[in-house]
Design a protein around this motif. Structure first.
Motif, PDB file in Angstrom:
ATOM      1  N   ASP A 360     -16.723 -42.029  36.546  1.00 38.64           N
ATOM      2  CA  ASP A 360     -16.112 -43.358  36.481  1.00 38.64           C
ATOM      3  C   ASP A 360     -16.306 -43.967  35.097  1.00 38.64           C
ATOM      4  N   ARG A 382      -7.454 -40.641  30.053  1.00 32.14           N
ATOM      5  CA  ARG A 382      -6.626 -40.130  31.151  1.00 32.14           C
ATOM      6  C   ARG A 382      -5.850 -38.880  30.738  1.00 32.14           C
ATOM      7  N   ARG A 389     -12.060 -41.267  36.616  1.00 27.81           N
ATOM      8  CA  ARG A 389     -11.395 -42.415  37.232  1.00 27.81           C
ATOM      9  C   ARG A 389     -11.647 -43.637  36.345  1.00 27.81           C
ATOM     10  N   ALA A 391     -11.043 -47.687  35.131  1.00 32.44           N
ATOM     11  CA  ALA A 391     -10.789 -49.026  35.670  1.00 32.44           C
ATOM     12  C   ALA A 391     -10.765 -50.013  34.518  1.00 32.44           C
ATOM     13  N   THR A 404      -0.194 -48.275  35.720  1.00 31.81           N
ATOM     14  CA  THR A 404      -0.287 -48.062  37.165  1.00 31.81           C
ATOM     15  C   THR A 404      -1.365 -47.049  37.535  1.00 31.81           C
ATOM     16  N   THR A 406      -4.303 -46.850  36.368  1.00 29.15           N
ATOM     17  CA  THR A 406      -5.634 -47.391  36.093  1.00 29.15           C
ATOM     18  C   THR A 406      -5.993 -48.447  37.130  1.00 29.15           C
ATOM     19  N   ARG A 407      -7.178 -48.348  37.678  1.00 29.84           N
ATOM     20  CA  ARG A 407      -7.640 -49.312  38.674  1.00 29.84           C
ATOM     21  C   ARG A 407      -7.897 -50.662  38.008  1.00 29.84           C
ATOM     22  N   GLN A 408      -7.541 -51.724  38.711  1.00 33.11           N
ATOM     23  CA  GLN A 408      -7.736 -53.078  38.184  1.00 33.11           C
ATOM     24  C   GLN A 408      -8.921 -53.738  38.874  1.00 33.11           C
ATOM     25  N   LEU A 409      -9.778 -54.380  38.071  1.00 35.96           N
ATOM     26  CA  LEU A 409     -10.949 -55.075  38.593  1.00 35.96           C
ATOM     27  C   LEU A 409     -10.915 -56.529  38.146  1.00 35.96           C
ATOM     28  N   ALA A 415     -16.219 -55.626  43.751  1.00 35.32           N
ATOM     29  CA  ALA A 415     -15.798 -54.353  43.148  1.00 35.32           C
ATOM     30  C   ALA A 415     -16.134 -54.319  41.656  1.00 35.32           C
ATOM     31  N   HIS A 416     -15.993 -55.452  40.991  1.00 33.84           N
ATOM     32  CA  HIS A 416     -16.313 -55.558  39.565  1.00 33.84           C
ATOM     33  C   HIS A 416     -17.797 -55.276  39.339  1.00 33.84           C
ATOM     34  N   SER A 423     -20.741 -47.160  37.121  1.00 35.82           N
ATOM     35  CA  SER A 423     -19.882 -46.332  36.261  1.00 35.82           C
ATOM     36  C   SER A 423     -20.703 -45.700  35.145  1.00 35.82           C
TER      37      SER A 423
END
Length: 742
Positions: A360, A382, A389, A391, A404, A406-409, A415-416, A423
């Protein structure tokens, strides 16, 4: 006959009258007269008016034998007026530069309407300026001239006299005059707008409305606030005298109720002993003029009904309950925030005890959007490191900028906090949360923002104006979490290893954010310009100044409207305000060839879309020269800036382009084409050779291979400078040469 008669009533405004009159006399539009009406003011307003009258023949000083009040004083000024249009300006307010020119132009283009409405900004004693929040109602789209029935929403704007220009022939034909007493604008503005045969709007701030800390007449406690009843009597008498205006009666009834409610709710206007009498007068007026039919917000219906019935005790109880409910809601929100904060801290402590997620990686950048070197590195991760993974930490408003894949926090979420705790890789160009705990096994990469010209880090210890309360102990604790510090050039390495002392490893690999300058084609640049609204075949200047540490309030140092007039119709200016200030236009409506891009997160996109950069001390200049496009520095305050902030070298001795020390000198540089001449190209080449030795389009790849893949050998070598480097080209231009490359 002058185009405008500017009428300035003056009473107890000696501290502000100079600024008021100067703002009118300094207008670029000179065809006007000023009538200063000294309402028998006990201070120096009269002598100040005489002084200006002696100095400029356009100024007339009119001295009244006794104090008659604001409305009758304006009437006295109207009697002496000879202009085509009447403009009213209170003695403690000012006109913005070029306001009369904008008003005159709009009057001409709209066919001389009876009334032209324009906008204002509230200016506070601290210097802060805030534009009218209802400015959207001044939208210029649609018919240029109309009647009030076509746009009744204009009545939601502040009903004052000084945000409009009035055709004098219309005012005289209708016989409009100001009544005596407080709220005289009410009995003038409503009748004028209802009877105007043509109205136009100007979507531009023309008046700076001073919010005096103390001394505003309408904010004083006095029984003269009872004058509001007489003013609405006059409004309804006017409507009754003209049957064709009967459709406005329900609207005026609702406006009257709102006005009475606001006055009664204000605790600093009505003396305590007179509040009951005010409520009785308000109830009587409501019963007298009641005209159903105008919509009202649901929250106001009950209050209006109680006022109409004269139920003062119930009204007071309702108001008290609403205030109590508001306090309870605010208290509950504070409690919820405290509980949630404690839960987040507990959650973070739990996550710190769980195993790291070795695949992560978390990224973020200052400003929130997907931009800068962290974004370039994330994209390359990426591409080159399968299975990782990624974010991105950003506010919901910036989520659309994140790819799209990439995970958004969102900051402040569970989650943040989980991502920060578990990570394996943390990448940013600023800092993460203050409470970040760096775990064994985590790798933190600090990319920084550009090359340092301005003093930063611990070098700010002896510069309090620039440090602004920086917690240097916390700064050093943050620096101690860095494993790698990315550097664009030897200069950056030497500065930051001193300004941010710790045991990290410096990676002198170049700036990944600049890779895009070497990988973008002319067609892509053309699309970028199109998305920004730049007309084809335009020469685009990117204006990107920095904030001034020695100023509490940030003010534009460059008159962009004058600049575009000097440059001509082929030029467009993209203006980007400093991050901690407001809009680049200062609240004014944009000129058609001035595009405010302050909200645009990706400065690299703006640079690619431009043909030249105009800046002062911004680190953007070090990145921009990669494009081999002209740079012009506007350094009109370099002595003050050096004293407050300081720089690491004399930018005037080694600049990336030509330097202007004043606004007029800057205009001359563009008028004579020096901005893109041979001297500009020579300076740019030397600057680029010194500060961009590794910016070749492969900086992000070098970083990813070293930090994420652990490679120390075989990294892409910097492409030789400048022979084999090909920065992004601009779209092909026609032979006219508006954007000929220097």
């Amino acid at each position: 006959m002058p185009r405008f008669s500017v009428i300035v009533p003056a009473f107890r405004v000696q501290a502000y009258l100079h600024a008021c009159l100067d703002s009118v006399l300094a207008q670029s539009f000179k065809d006007h007269e000023i009538i200063v009406v000294d309402d028998c003011s006990p201070d120096a307003c009269g002598p100040i008016a005489d002084e200006y009258a002696r100095r400029d023949p356009r100024v007339t000083a009119l001295h009244l034998p006794r104090n008659i009040g604001l409305g009758p004083a304006r009437n006295a000024g109207m009697d002496r007026a000879s202009g085509d249009y009447l403009v009213f300006l209170d003695g403690d307010d000012t006109l913005l530069p070029d306001a009369l020119q904008a008003i005159a132009d709009r009057i001409d283009t709209t066919g001389e309407p009876d009334v032209l409405m324009y906008d204002y900004a509230r200016t506070y004693w601290t210097g802060r300026s805030v534009r009218n929040v209802l400015a959207a109602h001044l939208d210029e789209s649609g018919p240029e001239r109309f009647r009030l029935t076509d746009r009744p929403e204009l009545l939601r704007l502040l009903m004052v006299v000084w945000n409009k220009a009035y055709r004098r022939a219309f005012v005289e034909a209708e016989g409009f005059t100001f009544p005596p007493g407080y709220y005289e604008d009410t009995a003038w503005t409503y009748p004028v707008l209802m009877s105007a045969g043509s109205i136009a709007v100007l979507d531009a701030v023309c008046v700076s409305y001073r919010q005096r800390r103390r001394g505003n007449i309408l904010s004083t406690t006095s029984e003269q606030h009872f004058d509001v009843f007489d003013q609405y009597d006059r409004v309804f008498a006017f409507i009754d005298s003209r049957p064709e205006l009967a459709l406005w009666r329900p609207v005026m009834f609702r406006r009257m109720l709102d006005h009475f409610s606001a006055l009664y709710a204000s605790r600093d206007r009505l003396p305590l002993h007179s509040r009951a009498a005010f409520f009785r007068r308000a109830s009587a007026s409501c019963r007298r003029y009641r005209t159903p039919g105008a919509p009202a917000p649901r929250r106001a219906l009950l209050r209006h009904g109680l006022m109409r019935l004269g139920a003062r005790r119930t009204y007071r109880a309702l108001s008290g309950a609403q205030r109590l409910g508001g306090r309870l809601r605010r208290g509950a929100a504070v409690l919820r925030g405290a509980v949630r904060g404690a839960a987040l801290r507990a959650h973070y402590r739990v996550q710190l005890r769980l195993p790291l997620r070795t695949r992560d990686a978390v990224f973020t950048a200052r400003g929130g959007g997907y931009a800068g070197s962290p974004a370039a590195i994330e994209a390359k991760v990426r591409e080159l490191v399968p299975g990782v993974r990624t974010a991105w930490i950003c506010r919901p408003a910036d989520a659309h900028t994140v790819p799209t894949g990439t995970r958004q926090l969102a900051p402040g979420t569970f989650a943040h906090r989980t991502a920060l705790a578990r990570s394996a890789y943390l990448v940013n160009d600023g800092s993460f949360d203050r409470g970040l705990v760096k775990r064994r096994g985590q790798v933190l990469l600090q990319t920084h923002e550009g090359t340092p010209l301005r003093t930063e880090g611990t070098d700010l210890l002896d510069r309090p104006a620039a440090a602004r309360g920086t917690d240097f102990d916390e700064l050093l604790r943050t620096v101690d979490t860095w494993d790698f510090s990315l550097s664009a050039n030897p200069h950056s390495t030497l500065v930051r290893e001193r300004a941010f002392p710790s045991a990290y490893t410096t990676l002198e690999y170049g700036s990944p954010c600049n890779d895009v300058y070497h990988r973008t084609g002319p067609a892509d640049v053309a699309r970028l310009r199109e998305t920004l609204g730049v007309p084809e075949d335009s020469t685009v200047l990117l204006y990107a100044p920095v904030s001034r540490d020695y100023r509490r309030v940030q003010r534009p140092s460059l008159d962009l409207e004058r600049l575009v007039r000097v440059l001509g119709p082929r030029f467009v200016v993209l203006t980007r305000a400093p991050r901690r200030t407001g809009p680049a236009d200062g609240g004014r409506a944009a000129h058609p060839r001035i595009i405010d891009v302050s909200a645009h997160r990706c400065v690299e996109t703006l640079a690619l879309a431009s043909d030249a950069l105009v800046t002062d001390y911004a680190s953007l200049m070090f990145d921009y020269v990669n494009l081999d496009r002209p740079v012009v520095l506007h350094l009109d305050d370099i002595e003050a800036y050096e004293a407050a902030r300081g720089t690491y070298f004399d930018i005037t001795a080694f600049p990336p382009g030509v330097v202007a020390r004043s606004q007029d000198e800057l205009f001359d540089i563009f008028a004579t084409d020096h901005w893109r001449g041979s001297r500009s190209a020579q300076l740019r080449a030397a600057f680029r050779a010194r500060f961009c030795p590794y910016d070749d389009g492969y900086a992000a790849e070098r970083v990813v291979r070293r930090v994420f893949l652990g490679e120390t050998d075989g990294l892409p070598l910097p492409v030789p400078f400048p022979a084999r480097r090909t920065p992004a080209a601009r779209p092909a231009q026609d032979g006219a040469g508006a954007t000929v490359r220097a």
